[in-house]
Scaffold this active site. Structure first.
Site, PDB file in Angstrom:
ATOM      1  CD1 TRP A 109       0.917  -1.273  -2.269  1.00  0.00           C
ATOM      2  CD2 TRP A 109      -0.785  -2.598  -2.847  1.00  0.00           C
ATOM      3  NE1 TRP A 109      -0.077  -1.128  -1.323  1.00  0.00           N
ATOM      4  CE2 TRP A 109      -1.127  -1.930  -1.658  1.00  0.00           C
ATOM      5  CE3 TRP A 109      -1.705  -3.494  -3.391  1.00  0.00           C
ATOM      6  CZ2 TRP A 109      -2.352  -2.128  -1.008  1.00  0.00           C
ATOM      7  CZ3 TRP A 109      -2.933  -3.690  -2.746  1.00  0.00           C
ATOM      8  CH2 TRP A 109      -3.235  -3.011  -1.570  1.00  0.00           C
ATOM      9  CG  ASP A 184       0.057   0.107  -8.917  1.00  0.00           C
ATOM     10  OD1 ASP A 184      -0.562   1.190  -8.858  1.00  0.00           O
ATOM     11  OD2 ASP A 184      -0.111  -0.822  -8.095  1.00  0.00           O
ATOM     12  CE  LYS A 208      -3.983   3.858  -3.093  1.00  0.00           C
ATOM     13  NZ  LYS A 208      -4.259   3.477  -1.726  1.00  0.00           N
TER      14      LYS A 208
HETATM   15  N1  PMP Z   1      -1.572  -0.551  -5.933  1.00  0.00           N
HETATM   16  C1  PMP Z   1      -1.199   0.341  -5.004  1.00  0.00           C
HETATM   17  C2  PMP Z   1       0.131   1.002  -5.144  1.00  0.00           C
HETATM   18  C3  PMP Z   1      -2.028   0.630  -3.936  1.00  0.00           C
HETATM   19  O1  PMP Z   1      -1.649   1.507  -2.997  1.00  0.00           O
HETATM   20  C4  PMP Z   1      -3.282  -0.010  -3.835  1.00  0.00           C
HETATM   21  C5  PMP Z   1      -4.269   0.275  -2.723  1.00  0.00           C
HETATM   22  N2  PMP Z   1      -3.776   0.733  -1.551  1.00  0.00           N
HETATM   23  C6  PMP Z   1      -3.628  -0.936  -4.803  1.00  0.00           C
HETATM   24  C7  PMP Z   1      -2.768  -1.178  -5.849  1.00  0.00           C
HETATM   25  C8  PMP Z   1      -4.921  -1.683  -4.748  1.00  0.00           C
HETATM   26  O2  PMP Z   1      -5.946  -0.826  -5.100  1.00  0.00           O
HETATM   27  P1  PMP Z   1      -7.473  -1.260  -4.991  1.00  0.00           P
HETATM   28  O3  PMP Z   1      -7.728  -1.559  -3.554  1.00  0.00           O
HETATM   29  O4  PMP Z   1      -8.178  -0.039  -5.487  1.00  0.00           O
HETATM   30  O5  PMP Z   1      -7.683  -2.429  -5.862  1.00  0.00           O
END
Ligand code: PMP
Length: 377
Positions: A109, A184, A208
């Site tokens: 991420w 994040d 989540k």
């Molecule tokens: N950051 C983290 C730590 C995530 O776990 C996720 C999704 N699993 C995201 C960003 C991306 O999120 P989204 O799909 O809602 O854009």
């Protein structure tokens, strides 16, 4: 279904990484209010976001979240859309000032985040990375080489795929950086307290730990507002969003409502004399310890993450004999243990044990893992 009813479960245990399990009490309340919220004659999805009914939902949700996460008054809480990946662009659009930005890369991420930031920042510095260990470690802040005059430093405080977590946020000042810290916290928000004295901005998708997909939470220090690049879309300019109480455009009303019910659920949780997020933290430690111990004590399962940065929320593990993966997943499903398959980029298994997962769910998983290991020894 019969199998898990026999196990005295009303619903299966859902280990999805996200969109993830929501507390049954929250879903039951939402179901009961679906057609008629508080005698208004309307369901929440059918209400104007500017009407007094929705405004009361919004204000309660914001106040409850501020209380739960102990958000100081000089931070704004924004309810946005676009998810974590949109924030990878929205953050540099608002905070980079088209200058230098620092990134700590500890998994997929934060890797994605730094790539996106390159579109907006003049320079992206990777001040530390866990890539050389296959993202099984989080580099010690003492080893980071921070830039001078960076607009911000970004890290992912819980890497959902690799299962690493910062158990303490870095003190950037002590590292010689004046940059605000951007985190994040998508996959561990509300699972533990946040040290706001170290944070400039935190963002996370709701899907989540807070509610349904479609709602993105941003908590930002007031002094960071008002510096968006000219090209920043108005609906994504934090200052415009803040000045309009997240109602410059239509906010994700359903997501805010479900998150609000989840905040009330969180406030009711108690553990060892603690309530709210402090209680959740105790429960999450107990859940994670139970599962990591079971993995470490087994001959069949392995988790490769260093002990000091193992995530309490997302626990990837592998069967030493990978030819048994399908049998493991099929047996789990029969027992009402759902969505344990690992992320496609790493394989194996992953148990996401967010706030909505009770200790009994982790115990059921551990019992199954032991039984499966014995059967296949
Ligand atoms: N950051 C983290 C730590 C995530 O776990 C996720 C999704 N699993 C995201 C960003 C991306 O999120 P989204 O799909 O809602 O854009």
């Amino acid at each position: 279904p019969d199998a898990f009813l026999a196990l005295n479960m009303t619903r299966p245990y859902n280990f999805s990484a996200g969109p993830a399990a929501i507390p049954s009490e929250v879903l039951e309340q939402a179901a009961a209010e679906m057609l008629d919220w508080h005698d208004s004659g309307m369901g929440v999805m059918e209400m104007s976001h500017r009407g007094k009914e929705f405004l009361s939902i919004y204000e309660t949700a914001e106040a409850d979240l501020r209380e739960l996460l102990a958000v100081p008054p000089h931070f704004k809480i924004l309810f946005m859309q676009g998810g974590g990946l949109a924030e990878n662009a929205i953050v540099p659009l608002n905070l980079s000032r088209a200058g230098v930005v620092d990134f700590v890369v500890t998994g997929s991420w934060s890797q994605k985040s730094q790539k996106e930031a390159r579109k907006y920042a003049s320079e992206v510095n990777i001040v530390a990375t866990g890539e050389d260990t296959g993202f099984t470690t989080v580099p010690d802040p003492a080893s980071w080489t921070v830039s001078r005059g960076a607009s911000y430093l970004h890290l992912c405080s819980n890497e959902t795929i690799h299962g690493t977590e910062f158990h303490q946020l870095p003190d950037l000042k002590a590292l010689g950086s004046d940059a605000p810290l951007v985190i994040d916290f998508s996959s561990h928000v509300a699972s533990r307290p946040v040290d706001w004295s170290r944070v400039g901005l935190a963002f996370g998708g709701a899907q989540k730990n807070l509610g349904p997909a479609g709602l993105t939470l941003v908590i930002v220090r007031e002094d960071l507002l008002g510096h968006a690049l000219p090209a920043c879309p108005s609906a994504f300019d934090y200052k415009i969003v803040a000045d309009n109480q997240s109602m410059y455009n239509t906010p994700p009303t359903w997501g805010i409502y479900i998150a609000g019910l989840t905040f009330q659920w969180l406030k009711r949780q108690t553990e060892g004399g603690l309530t709210g997020v402090a209680a959740m933290e105790q429960r999450n430690i107990a859940k994670a310890t139970l599962l990591y111990n079971a993995i470490d004590q087994s001959q069949l399962y392995v988790n490769k993450v260093a002990a000091n940065c193992r995530s309490r929320m997302n626990i990837p593990f592998f069967l030493r004999d990978e030819s048994r993966n399908d049998a493991f997943l099929a047996g789990a499903k029969e027992r009402g243990l759902l969505q344990l398959k690992g992320h496609k980029s790493v394989g194996g298994m992953r148990a996401s044990i967010y706030n909505a997962m009770p200790l009994a769910g982790v115990q059921a998983l551990v019992d199954y893992m032991r039984e499966f290991e014995q059967k296949h020894a």
